[in-house]
Design a protein around this motif. Structure first.
Motif, PDB file in Angstrom:
ATOM      1  N   UNK A   1       0.820  -1.206   0.000  1.00  0.00           N
ATOM      2  CA  UNK A   1       0.000   0.000   0.000  1.00  0.00           C
ATOM      3  C   UNK A   1       0.846   1.243   0.000  1.00  0.00           C
ATOM      4  N   UNK A   2       0.192   2.360   0.234  1.00  0.00           N
ATOM      5  CA  UNK A   2       0.852   3.670   0.293  1.00  0.00           C
ATOM      6  C   UNK A   2       1.069   4.036   1.757  1.00  0.00           C
ATOM      7  N   UNK A   3       2.291   4.408   2.086  1.00  0.00           N
ATOM      8  CA  UNK A   3       2.614   4.768   3.463  1.00  0.00           C
ATOM      9  C   UNK A   3       3.586   5.942   3.442  1.00  0.00           C
ATOM     10  N   UNK A   4       3.520   6.763   4.464  1.00  0.00           N
ATOM     11  CA  UNK A   4       4.435   7.895   4.559  1.00  0.00           C
ATOM     12  C   UNK A   4       5.813   7.428   5.020  1.00  0.00           C
ATOM     13  N   UNK A   5       6.852   8.180   4.677  1.00  0.00           N
ATOM     14  CA  UNK A   5       8.187   7.848   5.199  1.00  0.00           C
ATOM     15  C   UNK A   5       8.170   7.739   6.715  1.00  0.00           C
ATOM     16  N   UNK A   6       8.842   6.708   7.215  1.00  0.00           N
ATOM     17  CA  UNK A   6       8.848   6.434   8.640  1.00  0.00           C
ATOM     18  C   UNK A   6       7.739   5.509   9.085  1.00  0.00           C
ATOM     19  N   UNK A   7       6.800   5.226   8.189  1.00  0.00           N
ATOM     20  CA  UNK A   7       5.683   4.371   8.529  1.00  0.00           C
ATOM     21  C   UNK A   7       6.020   2.891   8.430  1.00  0.00           C
ATOM     22  N   UNK A   8       4.988   2.070   8.624  1.00  0.00           N
ATOM     23  CA  UNK A   8       5.161   0.619   8.650  1.00  0.00           C
ATOM     24  C   UNK A   8       4.125  -0.072   7.774  1.00  0.00           C
ATOM     25  N   UNK A   9       4.514  -1.223   7.285  1.00  0.00           N
ATOM     26  CA  UNK A   9       3.605  -2.124   6.577  1.00  0.00           C
ATOM     27  C   UNK A   9       3.970  -3.548   6.964  1.00  0.00           C
ATOM     28  N   UNK A  10       2.973  -4.428   6.897  1.00  0.00           N
ATOM     29  CA  UNK A  10       3.226  -5.857   7.122  1.00  0.00           C
ATOM     30  C   UNK A  10       2.756  -6.614   5.903  1.00  0.00           C
ATOM     31  N   UNK A  11       3.705  -7.209   5.201  1.00  0.00           N
ATOM     32  CA  UNK A  11       3.381  -8.011   4.029  1.00  0.00           C
ATOM     33  C   UNK A  11       3.146  -9.454   4.454  1.00  0.00           C
ATOM     34  N   UNK A  12       2.204 -10.082   3.771  1.00  0.00           N
ATOM     35  CA  UNK A  12       1.898 -11.491   4.031  1.00  0.00           C
ATOM     36  C   UNK A  12       2.109 -12.297   2.760  1.00  0.00           C
ATOM     37  N   UNK A  13       2.559 -13.514   2.942  1.00  0.00           N
ATOM     38  CA  UNK A  13       2.729 -14.462   1.841  1.00  0.00           C
ATOM     39  C   UNK A  13       2.052 -15.752   2.289  1.00  0.00           C
ATOM     40  N   UNK A  14       0.953 -16.079   1.646  1.00  0.00           N
ATOM     41  CA  UNK A  14       0.178 -17.259   2.034  1.00  0.00           C
ATOM     42  C   UNK A  14       0.307 -18.314   0.952  1.00  0.00           C
ATOM     43  N   UNK A  15       0.606 -19.519   1.368  1.00  0.00           N
ATOM     44  CA  UNK A  15       0.807 -20.609   0.427  1.00  0.00           C
ATOM     45  C   UNK A  15      -0.397 -21.543   0.391  1.00  0.00           C
ATOM     46  N   UNK A  16      -0.585 -22.180  -0.742  1.00  0.00           N
ATOM     47  CA  UNK A  16      -1.605 -23.208  -0.897  1.00  0.00           C
ATOM     48  C   UNK A  16      -1.047 -24.310  -1.780  1.00  0.00           C
ATOM     49  N   UNK A  17      -1.662 -25.458  -1.698  1.00  0.00           N
ATOM     50  CA  UNK A  17      -1.240 -26.580  -2.523  1.00  0.00           C
ATOM     51  C   UNK A  17      -0.353 -27.563  -1.785  1.00  0.00           C
ATOM     52  N   UNK A  18       0.603 -27.057  -1.030  1.00  0.00           N
ATOM     53  CA  UNK A  18       1.473 -27.887  -0.206  1.00  0.00           C
ATOM     54  C   UNK A  18       1.771 -27.108   1.079  1.00  0.00           C
ATOM     55  N   UNK A  19       2.276 -27.800   2.084  1.00  0.00           N
ATOM     56  CA  UNK A  19       2.657 -27.108   3.308  1.00  0.00           C
ATOM     57  C   UNK A  19       4.064 -26.534   3.139  1.00  0.00           C
ATOM     58  N   UNK A  20       4.297 -25.392   3.802  1.00  0.00           N
ATOM     59  CA  UNK A  20       5.560 -24.691   3.647  1.00  0.00           C
ATOM     60  C   UNK A  20       6.661 -25.188   4.568  1.00  0.00           C
TER      61      UNK A  20
ATOM     62  N   UNK B   1       3.200  -7.536  -4.584  1.00  0.00           N
ATOM     63  CA  UNK B   1       2.360  -6.523  -3.957  1.00  0.00           C
ATOM     64  C   UNK B   1       3.114  -5.204  -3.960  1.00  0.00           C
ATOM     65  N   UNK B   2       2.417  -4.131  -4.310  1.00  0.00           N
ATOM     66  CA  UNK B   2       3.054  -2.828  -4.490  1.00  0.00           C
ATOM     67  C   UNK B   2       3.212  -2.119  -3.150  1.00  0.00           C
ATOM     68  N   UNK B   3       4.405  -1.612  -2.911  1.00  0.00           N
ATOM     69  CA  UNK B   3       4.679  -0.784  -1.743  1.00  0.00           C
ATOM     70  C   UNK B   3       5.126   0.583  -2.242  1.00  0.00           C
ATOM     71  N   UNK B   4       4.468   1.610  -1.786  1.00  0.00           N
ATOM     72  CA  UNK B   4       4.831   2.973  -2.152  1.00  0.00           C
ATOM     73  C   UNK B   4       5.035   3.784  -0.882  1.00  0.00           C
ATOM     74  N   UNK B   5       6.218   4.343  -0.741  1.00  0.00           N
ATOM     75  CA  UNK B   5       6.551   5.151   0.422  1.00  0.00           C
ATOM     76  C   UNK B   5       6.719   6.588  -0.065  1.00  0.00           C
ATOM     77  N   UNK B   6       5.777   7.409   0.302  1.00  0.00           N
ATOM     78  CA  UNK B   6       5.778   8.774  -0.205  1.00  0.00           C
ATOM     79  C   UNK B   6       4.979   9.669   0.728  1.00  0.00           C
ATOM     80  N   UNK B   7       5.408  10.921   0.803  1.00  0.00           N
ATOM     81  CA  UNK B   7       4.652  11.891   1.577  1.00  0.00           C
ATOM     82  C   UNK B   7       3.667  12.639   0.698  1.00  0.00           C
TER      83      UNK B   7
END
Length: 126
Positions: free
Chosen positions: A10-29, A120-126
């Protein structure tokens, strides 16, 4: 067939935080190493950001050490990338990739992975 799907960008300001997730299917990781790669705007090359091995060892590229944290939850078949103190130069598309290796001793290259998400798009901008 293993499939992985990223989310959390997503879009976040400088100094901010994001949590990316990667979910698998088909087999166990459980037996897979997972890495996050980053593709800067206008660039074709994907750069390694962080990896986590099947036994939980973690590796980071220098530019994200002390800011990003990778973790995995095998019960949820998921891997996460907590991104703190984000900078504009962190902007780009983040991909997770999965594969099995005999040994992992650092952040791997994208050429070593067969299983990729769509990014997944990450945009860091004020």
């Amino acid at each position: 067939q293993l499939q992985v799907v990223e989310s959390g960008g997503g879009l976040v300001q400088p100094g901010g935080s994001l949590r990316l997730s990667c979910v698998a299917s088909g087999v166990t990781l459980d037996d897979y190493a997972i890495c996050w790669f980053y593709q800067a705007p206008g660039k074709e090359r994907r750069e390694g950001v962080s990896c986590i091995t099947s036994d939980g060892r973690t590796y980071y590229t220098d530019s994200v050490k002390d800011r990003f944290t990778i973790s995995r939850d095998n019960a949820k078949n998921s891997v996460y990338l907590q991104m703190n103190s984000l900078k504009p130069e962190d902007s780009g598309i983040y991909y997770c990739a999965a594969d099995r290796f005999d040994e992992v001793y650092g952040v791997l290259t994208p050429y070593e992975f067969d299983y990729w998400g769509q990014g997944t798009q990450v945009t860091v901008s004020s």
